[in-house]
Write an enzyme that holds these catalytic residues in place. Structure first.
Site, PDB file in Angstrom:
ATOM      1  N   LYS A   1       0.860  -1.186   0.000  1.00  0.00           N
ATOM      2  CA  LYS A   1       0.000   0.000   0.000  1.00  0.00           C
ATOM      3  C   LYS A   1       0.905   1.247   0.000  1.00  0.00           C
ATOM      4  O   LYS A   1       1.996   1.231   0.581  1.00  0.00           O
ATOM      5  CB  LYS A   1      -0.864  -0.017   1.266  1.00  0.00           C
ATOM      6  CG  LYS A   1      -1.664   1.245   1.541  1.00  0.00           C
ATOM      7  CD  LYS A   1      -2.811   1.422   0.581  1.00  0.00           C
ATOM      8  CE  LYS A   1      -3.587   2.730   0.832  1.00  0.00           C
ATOM      9  NZ  LYS A   1      -4.508   3.040  -0.259  1.00  0.00           N
TER      10      LYS A   1
ATOM     11  N   CYS B   1      -3.156   9.853  -5.917  1.00  0.00           N
ATOM     12  CA  CYS B   1      -4.238   9.495  -4.985  1.00  0.00           C
ATOM     13  C   CYS B   1      -5.392  10.470  -5.153  1.00  0.00           C
ATOM     14  O   CYS B   1      -5.216  11.683  -4.989  1.00  0.00           O
ATOM     15  CB  CYS B   1      -3.778   9.513  -3.537  1.00  0.00           C
ATOM     16  SG  CYS B   1      -5.177   9.156  -2.434  1.00  0.00           S
TER      17      CYS B   1
HETATM   18  O1  RRO Z   1      -5.912   5.347  -0.238  1.00  0.00           O
HETATM   19  C1  RRO Z   1      -6.649   5.760  -1.169  1.00  0.00           C
HETATM   20  O2  RRO Z   1      -7.722   6.348  -0.974  1.00  0.00           O
HETATM   21  C2  RRO Z   1      -6.259   5.571  -2.575  1.00  0.00           C
HETATM   22  C3  RRO Z   1      -4.996   5.821  -3.075  1.00  0.00           C
HETATM   23 BR1  RRO Z   1      -3.571   6.323  -2.015  1.00  0.00          BR
HETATM   24  C4  RRO Z   1      -4.768   5.716  -4.478  1.00  0.00           C
HETATM   25  O3  RRO Z   1      -3.663   5.970  -4.997  1.00  0.00           O
HETATM   26  N1  RRO Z   1      -5.802   5.353  -5.263  1.00  0.00           N
HETATM   27  C5  RRO Z   1      -7.030   5.070  -4.758  1.00  0.00           C
HETATM   28  O4  RRO Z   1      -7.936   4.727  -5.533  1.00  0.00           O
HETATM   29  N2  RRO Z   1      -7.242   5.187  -3.417  1.00  0.00           N
END
Ligand code: RRO
Length: 309
Positions: free
Chosen positions: A44, A128
């Protein structure tokens, strides 16, 4: 049948591994990936400090895909650095995704990750879509250029850049110009198209809670844009920059399509979230079956060979 691929100087047994996001946050998630048929383990996206992320409900499936607004929940870069030795499996590289909350954080995270020999590449997340009040860097070309340059200067591992989807040829060109001047080894595209809205008409309610229900969209519904981004960047990028395709992969045939469009490797997000680590074995089997039926013995025989109707 030879499915192996060299990505950023690292050998993968086959081209299919997990996308950063679903089921790759906790030590248990990462062990599950280490013990699966995924050809690599990708974490992640991490920040400097641990984060709880956004309020729940923050992930939901719907017909055709998924919506999420996780808000970057993760254990923090130093915890991932400690976990890495325990998820090491011979022949399976470990990649870490970085997504700092600021320009300086991003550079600091890449610096800390660079001091470890327990990972094989860094995926710098520029995309993100779910941080309240923070625009996606990947849509700001000037900021993207500066951040990629600063990160690559401190990075001691192969560096990949995770991009948001682009929808206009002028935007592809602007980003490709930046990437061709940068010291990076690969791009990963696409991150979830941001700020979709999915509604439950019965309850007259959004499916998720953060940002009034707006979130990143994943799953089969986004596959045409994942494919177009891979294909367009393959056309515009220097051959030395590799491409990892992601978006809506559910079957071996989907993997085949991404490689045909020019992907060197692929990642699986929503379908891995829904089906768990067993999915990788099925995808490898199905890709092998597609290639056998079509008479291909290696990925390079069809990679990037998409024909126009
Ligand atoms: O953690 C998120 O809400 C998230 C991330 Br970092 C990302 O790069 N892409 C996404 O769809 N959710």
């Amino acid at each position: 049948m030879n499915l192996s691929v060299e990505l950023a100087g690292v050998i993968l047994k086959h081209p299919i591994y997990n996308a950063s996001g679903p089921l790759c946050t906790t030590p248990q998630d990462l062990e599950g990936l280490a013990n699966s048929q995924s050809s690599a383990v990708l974490t992640k996206s991490c920040t400097i400090l641990p984060r709880e992320g956004n309020p729940t409900p923050r992930y939901a499936d719907f017909e055709g895909g998924s919506i999420n607004s996780m808000g970057l929940p993760n254990l923090g870069v130093d915890t991932y650095l400690k976990i890495l030795p325990s998820i090491k499996v011979p022949g399976k590289p470990v990649f870490v995704s970085s997504s700092g909350m600021s320009f300086e954080d991003q550079v600091e995270i890449v610096t800390r990750l660079s001091m470890s020999a327990e990972l094989q590449a860094i995926e710098l997340n520029l995309s993100c879509p779910n941080l309240v009040g923070k625009p996606q860097i990947g849509y700001d070309f000037d900021q993207s250029q500066k951040l990629i340059h600063a990160a690559s200067k401190v990075c001691k591992h192969p560096l990949g850049v995770k991009l948001p989807p682009y929808f206009d040829f002028s935007h592809f060109q602007s980003m490709a110009d930046i990437l061709n001047e940068a010291d990076i080894q690969y791009i990963t595209c696409i991150n979830s198209p941001g700020n979709g809205l999915v509604i439950d008409a019965e309850t007259e309610t959004t499916l998720i809670r953060p940002k009034n229900g707006f979130g990143g969209i994943g799953g089969p519904i986004i596959k045409p844009f994942g494919l177009s981004n891979v294909c367009k960047f393959r056309e515009l990028l220097d051959p030395g920059i590799q491409i990892v395709g992601v978006g809506g992969i559910e079957t071996g045939m989907d993997v085949f399509e991404y490689i045909l469009a020019g992907a060197d490797a692929v990642q699986v997000g929503t379908a891995y979230m829904q089906q768990g680590p067993e999915i990788f074995e099925r995808l490898v089997r199905e890709l092998t079956q597609v290639m056998t039926r079509k008479g291909y013995a290696s990925l390079s025989q069809f990679r990037g060979k998409l024909k126009v109707a």
